[in-house]
Motif scaffolding. Structure first.
Motif, mmCIF file in Angstrom:
data_model
loop_
_atom_site.group_PDB
_atom_site.id
_atom_site.type_symbol
_atom_site.label_atom_id
_atom_site.label_comp_id
_atom_site.label_asym_id
_atom_site.label_seq_id
_atom_site.Cartn_x
_atom_site.Cartn_y
_atom_site.Cartn_z
ATOM 1 N N PHE A 269 0.708 -1.202 0.109
ATOM 2 C CA PHE A 269 0.033 -0.147 -0.129
ATOM 3 C C PHE A 269 0.879 1.166 0.001
ATOM 4 O O PHE A 269 0.844 2.232 -0.747
ATOM 5 N N THR A 272 2.092 2.109 -3.385
ATOM 6 C CA THR A 272 1.316 2.703 -4.434
ATOM 7 C C THR A 272 1.427 4.137 -4.705
ATOM 8 O O THR A 272 1.154 4.778 -5.335
ATOM 9 N N THR A 282 -5.627 3.908 -7.386
ATOM 10 C CA THR A 282 -6.668 3.875 -6.415
ATOM 11 C C THR A 282 -7.031 2.478 -6.142
ATOM 12 O O THR A 282 -7.634 1.773 -5.320
ATOM 13 N N GLN A 285 -5.040 0.120 -4.591
ATOM 14 C CA GLN A 285 -5.287 0.452 -2.852
ATOM 15 C C GLN A 285 -6.485 -0.379 -2.506
ATOM 16 O O GLN A 285 -6.530 -0.893 -1.269
ATOM 17 N N VAL A 304 -5.670 1.647 6.372
ATOM 18 C CA VAL A 304 -5.523 1.830 5.102
ATOM 19 C C VAL A 304 -6.938 2.773 4.306
ATOM 20 O O VAL A 304 -6.632 3.492 3.500
ATOM 21 N N ILE A 308 -6.795 6.272 2.417
ATOM 22 C CA ILE A 308 -7.466 6.303 1.007
ATOM 23 C C ILE A 308 -8.468 7.643 1.293
ATOM 24 O O ILE A 308 -8.494 8.427 0.149
#
Length: 589
Positions: A269, A272, A282, A285, A304, A308
């Motif tokens: 993650f 990314t 995205t 993710q 996480v 986001i």
């Protein structure tokens, strides 16, 4: 004035009947009873005009709670601030608690149905977005330093041999069995794998660039870095960031994310962040979050999804492309759905309320309404003030010239009309009451005085001196001095002043008035009273009033040239018939 309601009862047990002066304790005591069979609250408001009000208890600062049928006592003390009259205003309000139902928007405790699986399914990577996994063992060769040195010498020999063949013709090369370029490439790859095994990534990558085919160079370089990143991620990222070709860097970063997604989703993650393709980033993710969900790593999943959400909110402000903005918003709504499900809707509501752009805030609330909010009926209460008692009381006040005689006069319950206090001699009759009774004459005399003054052109004066010492020397002196002080300006009288030396006698069965003498003035008085009602019995009897130091004192104070003194007795029937008493006095004015 208005009286009291059924819910509350007031009983005034102490109230000043005397002339109010600052030097005395002018106490008021009120018993208040809650007539309800429930607990009730009341707000008490006491106001004074020309009066300072002191409370003997702090309970009146806030609403007072009364138990069922409970009685409380309220004690006040009044202090006059001006000559004339003071006005005590008492307002009592019942604090009614009213229940009512309203429909309100509230944050749900739980989402109505699970949506997380459906959302994750929506962001499943397409085939062209999936990078095939790499077999680490294919790009690592277990070699010692000596092995590496041996292979390096072999490579050097092969390169020299290959160079020597460049002067031969093709047929000679074909028949000689010498080294081909493919053989050299094979040794280069072997040597690069050996250096990678020994963590010498720089040498390994350097060798990859020696391959004869440019496509092979990129592919091998790319795969060596991927394998190296499985154990040395940060160093691999640093190498990738130094590359000049943007596309190459992006391919490598995507590969690193893919390689770590199963072994270390958290690090994947983080990787990314290096992917420039917003939509792919995205989606990756979301896929990482899905893996965390499947592995039931709840704390990391929450972390996480929060990241986001914050990233998407920031991107909405920074990206101007409307097409991408639309996708960002779609991602944002879905990520907030997930956060509401794995945590609680309240946390999403807090995030929404923290947004600075009102229009965006309202739009997100609207799109998430069914997930985050609900409309519920809520019982609320409100307090309403209902007036249950409202009344004012007028009290005569004097502050300007307080002598010892005034103190004694007030202390014994003495009082007088407002016009005498203010030296307003626009009247023709005065009632002087010099006897003590078991009751106070002040309330009824003052009521008649104020009603006639306010509702007609009639006016009179009154002076009440309730004797308690049978006019012994000191009391007689007090009487003379106070009468003189308040009746001193006879020069202002326009007509003859009739002074009624007032007294009351017990019930006679018929309303009766007794006058002191037969005279022309007495006849006029009898005539005026006779016109009121034939039910009033009027008697002239001078024998009841002959002599006495009181009458002598009055004659000394009220000069015969300006005043006429008439002894005047009411029977108690007049005390029980206020209107008749008022009518008699009005007829005499």
């Amino acid at each position: 004035m208005s009286g009291q309601s059924k819910i509350i009862s007031l009983n005034i047990t102490q109230f000043p009947q005397n002339l109010l002066i600052p030097d005395l304790e002018n106490n008021v005591s009120i018993q208040v009873k809650n007539n309800s069979d429930k607990i009730e609250k009341f707000q008490f408001v006491f106001e004074g005009e020309n009066l300072d009000i002191a409370f003997k208890s702090d309970i009146l600062k806030d609403p007072i709670e009364f138990g069922p049928d409970e009685t409380k006592t309220i004690d006040l003390m009044l202090k006059p601030t001006a000559d004339g009259f003071g006005k005590l205003i008492i307002n009592i309000y019942h604090i009614k608690v009213i229940e009512y139902t309203v429909k309100v928007q509230k944050v749900r405790k739980f989402i109505p149905k699970s949506m997380i699986s459906k959302i994750f399914e929506k962001y499943t990577l397409k085939s062209n977005e999936v990078i095939d996994p790499i077999n680490r063992d294919e790009y690592i060769a277990s070699m010692t330093i000596k092995d590496l040195e041996k292979v390096e010498k072999q490579l050097e020999t092969m390169k020299n041999s290959y160079l020597s063949t460049q002067t031969m013709n093709s047929t000679a090369v074909e028949n000689s069995g010498v080294i081909r370029i493919e053989n050299i490439d094979s040794i280069i790859k072997k040597l690069a794998k050996g250096h990678l095994y020994n963590n010498n990534i720089s040498k390994s990558l350097e060798l990859a660039l020696e391959l004869s085919n440019p496509n092979d160079q990129f592919d091998f370089y790319y795969k060596l870095l991927r394998v190296y990143a499985t154990t040395n991620t940060e160093e691999a990222i640093a190498i990738i960031k130094k590359l000049k070709d943007f596309e190459t860097k992006q391919i490598l970063f995507k590969s690193l994310v893919s390689d770590k997604i199963d072994t270390d989703p958290t690090q994947s993650f983080k990787l990314t962040e290096n992917i420039d393709d917003f939509i792919l980033r995205t989606k990756l993710q979301f896929n990482i979050a899905n893996i965390l969900k499947k592995r039931e790593n709840h704390p990391e999943l929450i972390k996480v999804i929060n990241q986001i959400v914050q990233f998407l909110l920031k991107s909405l402000d920074e990206i101007d492309d409307r097409k991408i903005q639309k996708r960002i918003y779609e991602f944002l709504i879905d990520s907030m759905h997930i956060l509401a499900e794995i945590e609680e809707p309240r946390l999403v509501d807090v995030i929404i309320d923290g947004l600075r752009i009102p229009k965006r805030k309202e739009q997100i609330k609207k799109d998430l309404f069914d997930t985050i909010y609900e409309i519920v009926e809520e019982i609320r209460t409100k307090s309403e003030l209902e007036t249950v008692f409202s009344q004012f009381f007028l009290l005569n006040t004097f502050v300007s010239d307080i002598t010892l005689d005034i103190k004694d006069f007030s202390s014994k319950g003495g009082n007088l009309s407002n016009n005498l206090i203010l030296k307003d001699f626009n009247f023709n009759i005065a009632f002087v009451s010099l006897f003590g009774f078991s009751f106070s004459l002040f309330p009824i005399m003052d009521r008649v005085y104020n009603e006639l003054k306010n509702n007609s052109n009639n006016s009179f004066a009154y002076y009440i001196f309730p004797s308690t010492e049978d006019f012994q020397k000191n009391e007689l002196s007090n009487l003379k001095n106070t009468l003189t002080q308040f009746f001193q300006n006879f020069t202002y009288l326009h007509n003859q002043l009739i002074v009624f030396n007032l007294d009351f006698i017990p019930y006679l069965g018929t309303p009766t008035i007794i006058l002191s003498e037969e005279s022309l003035l007495a006849e006029k008085i009898k005539s005026k009273i006779g016109k009121i009602s034939d039910k009033i019995n009027i008697i002239s009897d001078n024998s009841l009033f002959e002599g006495g130091k009181i009458l002598d004192s009055l004659k000394q104070i009220f000069p015969s040239s300006k005043c006429a003194i008439i002894n005047f007795i009411f029977s108690y029937e007049f005390l029980n018939d206020y209107n008749m008493l008022k009518t008699v006095i009005q007829s005499l004015c």
